[in-house]
Each structure stands twice: as structure tokens, then as C-alpha cells.
Design an enzyme around this catalytic site. Structure first.
Site, mmCIF file in Angstrom:
data_model
loop_
_atom_site.group_PDB
_atom_site.id
_atom_site.type_symbol
_atom_site.label_atom_id
_atom_site.label_comp_id
_atom_site.label_asym_id
_atom_site.label_seq_id
_atom_site.Cartn_x
_atom_site.Cartn_y
_atom_site.Cartn_z
ATOM 1 C CE1 TYR A 143 -35.902 -36.469 -15.566
ATOM 2 C CE2 TYR A 143 -35.207 -38.703 -14.813
ATOM 3 C CZ TYR A 143 -35.058 -37.561 -15.486
ATOM 4 O OH TYR A 143 -33.825 -37.687 -16.298
ATOM 5 C CE LYS A 194 -36.516 -21.387 -21.584
ATOM 6 N NZ LYS A 194 -35.280 -20.993 -22.526
ATOM 7 C CG ASP A 226 -31.697 -20.847 -22.825
ATOM 8 O OD1 ASP A 226 -31.792 -20.505 -21.552
ATOM 9 O OD2 ASP A 226 -32.344 -20.248 -23.666
ATOM 10 C CG ASP A 250 -30.786 -36.675 -16.686
ATOM 11 O OD1 ASP A 250 -29.944 -37.336 -16.513
ATOM 12 O OD2 ASP A 250 -31.492 -36.602 -18.038
ATOM 13 C CG ASP A 254 -25.150 -36.842 -18.537
ATOM 14 O OD1 ASP A 254 -25.079 -37.371 -17.453
ATOM 15 O OD2 ASP A 254 -25.207 -37.671 -19.693
#
Ligand code: IPM
Ligand code: MG
Length: 362
Positions: A143, A194, A226, A250, A254
Site C-alpha cells: 500500500y 507468501k 493462498d 485486507d 473480508d
């Protein structure tokens, strides 16, 4: 003795003004019960600020926030501002607020309430008992990493660039918050990265692993992002506390939110080292239902509870709000996003009134 707190209100866009109005009414009632007085100051952010001043985060707003004890934010954004260049979009206001206040730690709890189990899109046996805290790094990663922008290559083609970067100290400070949080919960921390592909994640995993030596009571595990996305849907009860970077957090927050049936129920806290915290719902500004008295105000109200608990150290007042929310759900009151058969459908304002009624009756 009466405690006084200065609270900056940032209603923002869409359903923001409706839901924050409910939260303010609830705070006043809870304040009366617990000898707390709030001095509320409203300031502009997001699309509302763009319309009034041309910028998504006016300098005034940041000053007002800095001079308060805590910031209660609703939501920003809407179709109207979607075609503006990225530094002038409402989202830039939110990112500027996080950066300006140094709010590097974002706590996003996702807890299944027994009353709402049937609102989840997953099977009861999968979600029953889920209680996860996502600790998302909020002022670093892709970001904010540089270089960023849309540049032209030698052949005249455009190339978009963002940079995912973390320094050791950035990883360590969010890691500490997460280990401490896990200690207050069930003592399990899963760090998500990751590291099989990204160097930034290798450093992340390495630093978090080293940090674990200072928290021998916490059971640390690592997971690729993942797989974490898959496991959240497959077997969410395996998770207690999750710590991860800005972008992965982020996305995963959700997903975790939706396990509970509605993103309309979930609060969050963004905390820095010393500045006032910002407390806001995980959901967005829902422009499609704005102004129609249909929004679920409970995530905003629960954000006010998080503000009391984590920002102002008023746990009793926070309990009062959280218990009130459980009680209105228990008696069958629902907004449209969490309605199921046999329940009472209420609008945003009526939900606020119902909540105030049960809090006052206690
Ligand atoms: C969130 C939101 C924001 C983010 C947007 C609105 C900038 O999705 O708080 O999760 O990406 O951080
Ligand atoms: Mg998000």
C-alpha cells in the site's frame, strides 16, 4: 468523577452519517451510565471532504484527529468519486489518515454470534464457535512501498508499479502486537505470508520466527496466504490470532468477516504507538443503500465499543454496548443484511433505538 473524552467523528460517505449518528446516541446513553462525558467534533474525510474542499483529507481533519482522545470513523467512498486520479480518491483520505497518525496495527475480530449462525453462508458445523482476530499491518507493505506509479517504458508502453516492502522493524512491531493479542486470547498465532515466492515474505517469516523466542507461551505457526484463504473457508476454527501484512490482511479480513454472516457486524481498531486510535467498521460506505435507513449500524456501534475498550480504557462501558448488541439480536431484532425468517426487520434508526432501550433497561 466524570471522565471527559474528546472524540473526533468522521462520518465520511454513503451510509456513514446514518450509522455514526446511531453510534453517537448509543455512546451518550452508555456515557451517562458510566460517568463518561464525550465532546464530539465532526470533521471531513473521503468524498464528503473532496466535495467541500477538493481534498480527501484536509489538514484540518488530521489536526482535529491528532488533538482528540480517539477517532470514530464510519466509511468512505462512492461511485461519484471513482474516476478521480488515485491521490484524489476518497481512499487516499483513509490511507493518509492511517499514515498521518502512524496507525500500524489494525485489529479485526471476526466472532460468530450464536444468534446469527444462520446468516452465514457456511454450514453451522463449520462456523459455530469461530472466534478469530486478524492483526493486519496497516502502514506498510504494498500500500505504501516505493516506487509506485504508472510509468512509461522505453517503447512508450505504460507500466504500473507498486512495491511490496517491509523493514525488520516494521515486521517486529506488528509482530509484537500480534503476540500480545494472542496472549490475551487462546495463545495461538498464525503468521500468513507468501514466503515460497516473495523475498519480503521470507524476511517477514524470519523476523516473526525470531520474535517467537520472546513469547514461549504462544504457539506460532506459518501459512501461505493462498492456503490461509482456503483454510478460512474449509476449517476456520483452527485459527485464533492471525498476523499478516497490509494487502493479505485486507483480503483475509473480508473473508474472515463473511464467516460471521454479515460484514455489517464487524468493528475494527487501528492503533499506533502513541497517537489516538481510529475505530471503524470493516464494511464500506454501501452507496447503494445510502440515505434509505436500511444500513446495519451494529458494526459502527461495536467500533464505538472497541474505542472504549482499546482507545479509552473503559472496559465496563464497552461491555455494556456489546451486551446490548447481543440482547437486541437475542430478542430477534435484525436489519436487512442479517434477517432470517421469524425475525423483526428494523431500519438503521430503529435498530439504534432498540439498542438504547435495552441498554437503558439494564
Ligand atoms: C479496508 C478498505 C481499505 C483498504 C480501502 C477503502 C482503502 O478496504 O479498510 O479494508 O484497502 O485498506
Ligand atoms: Mg478492505
Amino acid at each position: 468523577m466524570t471522565q471527559n473524552y474528546r472524540i473526533t467523528l468522521l462520518p465520511g460517505d454513503g451510509i456513514g452519517p446514518e450509522i455514526i449518528a446511531v453510534a453517537v446516541d448509543v455512546l451518550k446513553v452508555v456515557g451517562n451510565k458510566h460517568n463518561i462525558q464525550f465532546e464530539f467534533t465532526e470533521a471531513l474525510i473521503g468524498g464528503a471532504a473532496i466535495d467541500a474542499t477538493g481534498e480527501p483529507l484536509p489538514a484540518d481533519t488530521l489536526d482535529t484527529c491528532r488533538n482528540s482522545d480517539a477517532v470514530l470513523l464510519a466509511a468512505i467512498g462512492g461511485y461519484k468519486w471513482d474516476s478521480l486520479p488515485s491521490h484524489l480518491r476518497p481512499e487516499a483520505g483513509l490511507l493518509g489518515l492511517r499514515a498521518g497518525l502512524g496507525l500500524f496495527a489494525n485489529l479485526r475480530p471476526a466472532k460468530i454470534l450464536p444468534q446469527l449462525i444462520d446468516a452465514s453462508s457456511l454450514k453451522r458445523e463449520v462456523v459455530e464457535g469461530v472466534d478469530i482476530l486478524v492483526v493486519r499491518e496497516l502502514t506498510g507493505g504494498i500500500y505504501f512501498g516505493k516506487p509506485k506509479g504508472i510509468f512509461e517504458t522505453e517503447t512508450g508502453e505504460k507500466r504500473g508499479v507498486n512495491t511490496m516492502a517491509y523493514t525488520e522493524s516494521e515486521i517486529e512491531r506488528i509482530g509484537r502486537v500480534a503476540f500480545e493479542a494472542a496472549r490475551k486470547r487462546r495463545g495461538k498465532l498464525c503468521s500468513v505470508d507468501k514466503a515460497n515466492v516473495l523475498e519480503v515474505s521470507q524476511l517477514w517469516r524470519d523476523r516473526i520466527t525470531k520474535l517467537a523466542a520472546s513469547y514461549p507461551d504462544i504457539e506460532l505457526s506459518h501459512m501461505y496466504v493462498d492456503n490461509a484463504a482456503m483454510q478460512l473457508l474449509r476449517a476456520p476454527k483452527q485459527f485464533d490470532t492471525i498476523v499478516t501484512g497490509n494487502l493479505f490482511g485486507d483480503i483475509l479480513s473480508d473473508a474472515a468477516a463473511m464467516l460471521t454472516g454479515s460484514i455489517g457486524m464487524l468493528p475494527s481498531a487501528s492503533l499506533g504507538a502513541s497517537s489516538p486510535g481510529v475505530f471503524e467498521p470493516v464494511h464500506g460506505s454501501a452507496p447503494d443503500i445510502a440515505g434509505q435507513d436500511k444500513a446495519n449500524p451494529l458494526a459502527q456501534v461495536l467500533s464505538a465499543a472497541m474505542m472504549l475498550r482499546y482507545g479509552l480504557n473503559e472496559p465496563n462501558a464497552a461491555d455494556s454496548i456489546e451486551e446490548g448488541v447481543l440482547q437486541v439480536l437475542q430478542r430477534g431484532d435484525r436489519t436487512g443484511d442479517i434477517i432470517s425468517s421469524g425475525m423483526n426487520l428494523l431500519g438503521c434508526r430503529a435498530m439504534g433505538e432498540a439498542l438504547i432501550q435495552v441498554i437503558e433497561a439494564k
